[in-house]
Design a protein around this motif. Sequence first.
Motif, PDB file in Angstrom:
ATOM      1  N   ARG A 249       0.873  -1.179   0.000  1.00  0.00           N
ATOM      2  CA  ARG A 249       0.000   0.000   0.000  1.00  0.00           C
ATOM      3  C   ARG A 249       0.905   1.221   0.000  1.00  0.00           C
ATOM      4  O   ARG A 249       1.988   1.206   0.579  1.00  0.00           O
ATOM      5  N   LEU A 250       0.438   2.301  -0.636  1.00  0.00           N
ATOM      6  CA  LEU A 250       1.264   3.497  -0.767  1.00  0.00           C
ATOM      7  C   LEU A 250       0.584   4.695  -0.113  1.00  0.00           C
ATOM      8  O   LEU A 250      -0.641   4.733   0.015  1.00  0.00           O
ATOM      9  N   MET A 342       0.852  12.067   0.080  1.00  0.00           N
ATOM     10  CA  MET A 342       0.338  12.611   1.338  1.00  0.00           C
ATOM     11  C   MET A 342       1.036  13.908   1.765  1.00  0.00           C
ATOM     12  O   MET A 342       0.580  14.582   2.682  1.00  0.00           O
TER      13      MET A 342
ATOM     14  N   ALA B  21     -11.029   8.281   2.288  1.00  0.00           N
ATOM     15  CA  ALA B  21     -11.520   6.927   2.596  1.00  0.00           C
ATOM     16  C   ALA B  21     -12.321   6.919   3.890  1.00  0.00           C
ATOM     17  O   ALA B  21     -11.933   7.537   4.890  1.00  0.00           O
ATOM     18  N   LEU B  24     -11.211   4.094   7.487  1.00  0.00           N
ATOM     19  CA  LEU B  24      -9.965   4.065   8.243  1.00  0.00           C
ATOM     20  C   LEU B  24     -10.293   4.009   9.729  1.00  0.00           C
ATOM     21  O   LEU B  24     -11.145   4.754  10.215  1.00  0.00           O
ATOM     22  N   ALA B  38       1.300   5.508  11.690  1.00  0.00           N
ATOM     23  CA  ALA B  38       1.710   6.003  10.375  1.00  0.00           C
ATOM     24  C   ALA B  38       0.850   5.373   9.283  1.00  0.00           C
ATOM     25  O   ALA B  38       0.451   6.038   8.321  1.00  0.00           O
ATOM     26  N   ASP B  39       0.555   4.108   9.460  1.00  0.00           N
ATOM     27  CA  ASP B  39      -0.288   3.411   8.494  1.00  0.00           C
ATOM     28  C   ASP B  39      -1.672   4.057   8.416  1.00  0.00           C
ATOM     29  O   ASP B  39      -2.196   4.302   7.328  1.00  0.00           O
ATOM     30  N   VAL B  41      -2.481   7.173   9.264  1.00  0.00           N
ATOM     31  CA  VAL B  41      -2.445   8.562   8.788  1.00  0.00           C
ATOM     32  C   VAL B  41      -2.139   8.631   7.292  1.00  0.00           C
ATOM     33  O   VAL B  41      -2.722   9.454   6.581  1.00  0.00           O
ATOM     34  N   TYR B  42      -1.246   7.774   6.805  1.00  0.00           N
ATOM     35  CA  TYR B  42      -0.694   7.972   5.458  1.00  0.00           C
ATOM     36  C   TYR B  42      -1.069   6.922   4.410  1.00  0.00           C
ATOM     37  O   TYR B  42      -1.150   7.250   3.234  1.00  0.00           O
ATOM     38  N   GLN B  43      -1.196   5.671   4.813  1.00  0.00           N
ATOM     39  CA  GLN B  43      -1.349   4.619   3.804  1.00  0.00           C
ATOM     40  C   GLN B  43      -2.812   4.491   3.372  1.00  0.00           C
ATOM     41  O   GLN B  43      -3.718   4.543   4.187  1.00  0.00           O
ATOM     42  N   ARG B  44      -3.019   4.312   2.066  1.00  0.00           N
ATOM     43  CA  ARG B  44      -4.380   4.207   1.542  1.00  0.00           C
ATOM     44  C   ARG B  44      -4.483   3.040   0.564  1.00  0.00           C
ATOM     45  O   ARG B  44      -3.530   2.731  -0.142  1.00  0.00           O
ATOM     46  N   ASP B  45      -5.676   2.436   0.503  1.00  0.00           N
ATOM     47  CA  ASP B  45      -5.902   1.379  -0.490  1.00  0.00           C
ATOM     48  C   ASP B  45      -5.982   1.970  -1.892  1.00  0.00           C
ATOM     49  O   ASP B  45      -5.536   1.375  -2.852  1.00  0.00           O
TER      50      ASP B  45
END
Lengths: 416, 91
Positions: A249-250, A342, B21, B24, B38-39, B41-45
């Motif tokens: 995931r990014l 982000m 999204a 979350l 961090a996941d 706040v920042y990571q998205r599908d």
Amino acid sequence: MRYSIFSLLSQTLQGHKGWTPAWRDPAPKPEYDVIIIGGGGHGLATAHYLASRHGITNVAVLEKGYLGSGNVGRNTTIIRSNYLLPGNTPFYELSMKLWEGLEQDLNYNAMVSQRGVLNLYHSDAQRDAFARRGNAMRLAGVDAELLGTEQVRAMLPYLDFDNARFPIQGGLLQRRGGSARHDAVAWGFARAADSRGVDMIQNCEVTGITMVGGRAIGVETSRGPIRGKKIAMAVAGNSSRVAAMAGMRLPIETHVLQAFVSEGLKPLIDCVVTYGAGHFYISQSDKGGLVFGGDIDGYNSYAQRGNLPVIEDVMESAMALWPGLGRVRMLRHWGGVMDMSMDGSPIIDTTPVDGLYLNAGWCYGGFKATPASGFCFAHLIATGQPHPVATAYRLDRFATGRVIDEKGAGAQPNLH
Amino acid sequence: MRITCPHCGARDAQEFSYLGAADLQRPDGMAASEAAMADYVYQRDNPAGVHRELWYHGAGCHAWLVVTRDTRNHAITAVEPAKARKAGATA
């Protein structure tokens, strides 16, 4: 075939019957040293610099459509290096320097035109911010000039200087900025890479990444499996989809950005101008059309088309800046899908998957970065180390707090 | 694009603001690891397809809505008030 006045004269005498295709159209080989996913500007630039600077020529560029069918042909062609933050300034300045020598390097006319990029300011506070940006640029060796109202008026007398709400107080000018012919940039990189033996494979969509023991060893494609010692992703707009094939995931959302072009006009504006009281920028193509754009639509989208509210917003900004534009008819508009990261800055890095390299997150500013992006990505792929000007573009910077947020908008991609 | 607000009816998307999204889950900040935070706040599908997302009807009822929309063609299949979700969910 090398392009020159002599090849042109020779072909003229032969009735232009001897021109050859600018690149081959090869079938994929079973294995390559480097597979680049994405035959857009950044992927093609990466291939060119891998071949020309690092001697790595057993390279395939896989493109799901035709070369340059994505964002490299959908942008507003602006090149500039007017960035504030230390992580960005040297990178974009390298890009500007590469633009300045690009046509000689590629032996291809990319119509690079250093016509100047002018960012207008409309208040005392904005002038201070622009003065700071200009000083930061000059400290980093980038050209910048802070202009007052009268200097801008001499350049662009038809703007609405005395607008009641947002009078134009001046602008920050980067004279070395300008524009380039976007399609020709893709074609020039493709031709230069092809001439050194790189295979450009079109209509070849990557459908999977082959992994063995946590290492990427190849790709599944619509034209069969291809093995690669190193796999490099340059698929901005679709980075999350391709990364998901490797289980990643990014920190990216994909958003749609629209752009516009007017009917062809006589020469009207000889630089790139950005409006400081809204998000709007405009220049004129060599064909005569005014090329302009503004904000992204602001919601996740892979549709390559947007909606009317942003069009209205862009036109309102146009009218506020330059009321005379009300007489101009719009000719076309289109959309492209952006990797909105982000923090608004890109990623050029290795990944947790061995053998898989990532070039992503260009937001709506990828075109100007094309040469440096390819240059630094090729350096990373060839040497395993980030290029000195791209050390800040790490994938883990979000987790470690080392974000590069030019706008200070936080982790909200539709605000960058 | 028009969004059919459950309170106000079909309205132009211009009346709404987009957050992102919808599903979350914010971890407990005192207990969560740095990686988990961090996941969040920042990571998205960031899917190309059906996406559940939060929109705010600022020019209407001021309600947060969960919109189910296809990111490939903008077709909206469901709009629900975010309030209706189970307690403790983010909105």
